[in-house]
Scaffold this active site. Structure first.
Site, short mmCIF file in Angstrom:
data_model
loop_
_atom_site.label_atom_id
_atom_site.label_comp_id
_atom_site.label_asym_id
_atom_site.label_seq_id
_atom_site.Cartn_x
_atom_site.Cartn_y
_atom_site.Cartn_z
N THR A 23 3.67 -8.81 -14.32
CA THR A 23 4.58 -7.87 -14.98
C THR A 23 4.91 -8.26 -16.40
O THR A 23 4.98 -9.46 -16.74
CB THR A 23 5.89 -7.76 -14.17
OG1 THR A 23 6.85 -7.00 -14.92
CG2 THR A 23 6.48 -9.13 -13.90
N TYR A 71 13.88 -11.51 -10.91
CA TYR A 71 12.59 -10.88 -10.65
C TYR A 71 11.50 -11.50 -11.53
O TYR A 71 10.42 -11.88 -11.05
CB TYR A 71 12.69 -9.38 -10.90
CG TYR A 71 11.36 -8.66 -10.99
CD1 TYR A 71 10.58 -8.46 -9.85
CD2 TYR A 71 10.89 -8.18 -12.22
CE1 TYR A 71 9.36 -7.80 -9.94
CE2 TYR A 71 9.68 -7.52 -12.31
CZ TYR A 71 8.91 -7.32 -11.17
OH TYR A 71 7.70 -6.67 -11.26
N GLU A 117 7.72 -8.11 -17.54
CA GLU A 117 9.03 -8.75 -17.52
C GLU A 117 8.92 -10.27 -17.71
O GLU A 117 9.92 -10.93 -18.00
CB GLU A 117 9.74 -8.45 -16.20
CG GLU A 117 10.15 -7.00 -16.03
CD GLU A 117 11.34 -6.59 -16.89
OE1 GLU A 117 12.15 -7.48 -17.24
OE2 GLU A 117 11.45 -5.40 -17.22
N LYS A 143 8.20 -13.74 -10.50
CA LYS A 143 6.86 -13.29 -10.88
C LYS A 143 6.13 -14.33 -11.72
O LYS A 143 4.90 -14.41 -11.71
CB LYS A 143 6.95 -11.97 -11.64
CG LYS A 143 7.12 -10.75 -10.75
CD LYS A 143 5.83 -10.44 -9.99
CE LYS A 143 5.86 -9.11 -9.30
NZ LYS A 143 4.57 -8.77 -8.65
N VAL A 151 0.81 -1.22 0.00
CA VAL A 151 0.00 0.00 0.00
C VAL A 151 0.84 1.27 0.00
O VAL A 151 0.38 2.33 -0.43
CB VAL A 151 -0.97 -0.01 1.21
CG1 VAL A 151 -0.21 0.21 2.52
CG2 VAL A 151 -2.08 1.01 1.04
N THR A 152 2.09 1.19 0.47
CA THR A 152 2.94 2.39 0.53
C THR A 152 3.63 2.69 -0.80
O THR A 152 4.29 3.72 -0.93
CB THR A 152 4.02 2.25 1.62
OG1 THR A 152 4.85 1.12 1.30
CG2 THR A 152 3.40 2.04 2.99
N LEU A 187 -0.05 -6.18 -4.36
CA LEU A 187 0.87 -5.32 -5.09
C LEU A 187 2.28 -5.36 -4.52
O LEU A 187 3.21 -4.85 -5.14
CB LEU A 187 0.37 -3.86 -5.06
CG LEU A 187 -1.09 -3.62 -5.45
CD1 LEU A 187 -1.39 -2.12 -5.47
CD2 LEU A 187 -1.43 -4.24 -6.80
N HIS A 233 4.69 1.28 -15.86
CA HIS A 233 3.78 2.37 -15.51
C HIS A 233 4.48 3.27 -14.52
O HIS A 233 5.00 2.83 -13.51
CB HIS A 233 2.45 1.83 -14.97
CG HIS A 233 2.59 0.77 -13.94
ND1 HIS A 233 3.10 -0.48 -14.20
CD2 HIS A 233 2.28 0.78 -12.61
CE1 HIS A 233 3.10 -1.19 -13.10
NE2 HIS A 233 2.62 -0.45 -12.10
N GLN A 240 3.95 3.15 -5.15
CA GLN A 240 3.31 3.99 -6.16
C GLN A 240 1.89 3.52 -6.46
O GLN A 240 0.92 4.27 -6.34
CB GLN A 240 4.16 3.96 -7.44
CG GLN A 240 3.47 4.56 -8.66
CD GLN A 240 4.23 4.34 -9.95
OE1 GLN A 240 4.79 5.27 -10.51
NE2 GLN A 240 4.27 3.11 -10.44
N ASP A 241 1.74 2.25 -6.85
CA ASP A 241 0.43 1.72 -7.23
C ASP A 241 -0.50 1.65 -6.03
O ASP A 241 -1.70 1.95 -6.14
CB ASP A 241 0.58 0.33 -7.84
CG ASP A 241 1.34 0.35 -9.15
OD1 ASP A 241 1.77 1.44 -9.59
OD2 ASP A 241 1.52 -0.73 -9.74
#
Length: 378
Positions: free
Chosen positions: A128, A152, A130, A156, A10-11, A81, A182, A13-14
């Protein structure tokens, strides 16, 4: 009673944009944070204290903490997220990346099952672009084969497939949004786009001499994070759980992003050379004159952008380009709400103001220190 949403990360960007979006929709929003010695949470500070925004301590590396929060909140929707989301860092910390980005997804899914919420809780997993890595076709859509090209991306990929498995094995409403790059003014400062816009702001104000980047030829599909969180929500409002590519369908190079960012800061660049020897030279200095002095040193002819091998990755993804056709058709999402040009302008304008404010604050501190030293103030 409105819906209840639980957001991990929650902290970030998204997470911050999604929290704002859901609060406007009338949701009761709960966010998961990790305990830290530094409690200031810049991106969500303006939300803390609001009656429908709540924070809970937990960690994707600790399954019991996730179970406890899910059982307490009993959310209608979970947006996972949280991640170690920096590709370069995943090469330096591959085990941590795997634990959070892969096994962490499993912990969320199992927490929902442990709390017997399989039929009432919908789960969004932040996947993602990626995953496509060493791309096998362009542009990439939901049917394009995956070829992850970093620790990464590999982590994912596990998250993507375990979501799909739980959807099919337990009939859970869980799905992945395959998000292409984004960005926003809230993007972390270690990510290349924010690194570029901050450097453009600092160089334009005489606080930095040169920006060093990696592969300028890398191609990305860049969108505005604030637009993308709307699509996350739309995915969970769909009649059935499906995975979606979230992208603009437009591609640009790192070089183009850099050129445009500097242009918005009043500096026109011309790139010369190739590969590691490529440089960006100022050919026109359109910066406004400072009001407190009669002139400023021109940047024309100076090298303001250079390439450094330090920013090359062991395996580099060079051609990401998303096809948002499915999201447009099935969800009614508009990927062109904020253009590439508008996105870069938003970020540069924010960082010019940020750098100016920091400079003014530093000047006040310096003057105060001098006054104290001279005994002018006590």
């Amino acid at each position: 009673m409105g819906k209840v949403a639980l957001i991990t990360g929650v902290t970030g960007q998204d997470g911050s944009y999604l929290s704002e979006f859901l609060l406007e929709k009338g949701y009761d929003v709960h966010g998961i944070i990790r305990r830290s010695s530094v409690d200031f949470r810049e991106r969500i500070a303006h939300l803390e204290g609001k009656p429908h925004f709540h924070l809970h301590y937990a960690d994707l590396g600790d399954s019991m903490s996730i179970v406890k929060v899910v059982d307490k909140v009993k959310p209608n929707e979970i947006y996972n997220l949280a991640a170690q989301s920096h590709v370069q860092v995943s090469f330096d910390s591959p085990e941590f990346t795997a634990d959070v980005d892969a096994t962490g997804v499993l912990r969320v899914l199992e927490a929902v099952r442990a709390c017997h919420l399989e039929k009432t809780c919908r789960i969004y997993q932040a996947s993602t672009s990626e995953l496509y890595g060493k791309v096998e076709e362009v542009p990439q859509n939901e049917n394009t084969p995956f070829h992850p090209y970093s620790p990464y991306a590999v982590a994912k990929l596990y998250g993507f497939w375990i979501v799909k498995e739980y959807r099919e094995a337990y009939n859970m409403f869980c799905c992945s949004g395959i998000l292409f790059n984004h960005e926003s003014e809230r993007r972390g400062e270690t990510f290349v786009t924010r690194k570029i816009t901050l450097a453009a702001a600092r160089i334009s104000q005489g606080l930095q001499d040169c920006l060093y980047l990696g592969n300028l030829d890398s191609l990305r599909d860049w969108g505005y994070a604030k637009d993308y969180v709307e699509c996350m929500w739309l995915i969970l409002q769909n009649d059935k759980p499906e995975d979606f590519v979230i992208a603009t369908g437009v591609q640009h190079s790192v070089r183009e992003f850099t050129e445009l960012a500097f242009k918005h800061a009043g500096i026109e660049l011309e790139f010369k050379g190739e590969g590691i020897k490529e440089v960006g030279i100022c050919v026109k200095d359109n910066r406004p004159q400072p009001s407190d002095i009669n002139h400023q040193t021109s940047l024309v002819g100076k090298t303001l952008v250079a390439v450094s091998e330090d920013f090359y990755r062991p395996t580099d993804v060079v051609n990401l380009w998303g096809d948002p056709t499915k999201a447009k058709a099935k969800l009614g999402w508009n990927p062109a709400k904020t253009s590439f040009e508008e996105l870069v302008k938003l970020m540069v304008e924010h960082d010019i103001a940020k750098v100016a404010a920091e400079g003014a604050a530093a000047k006040v501190r310096t003057n105060l220190a001098e006054y104290l030293e001279k005994g002018i103030v006590k």
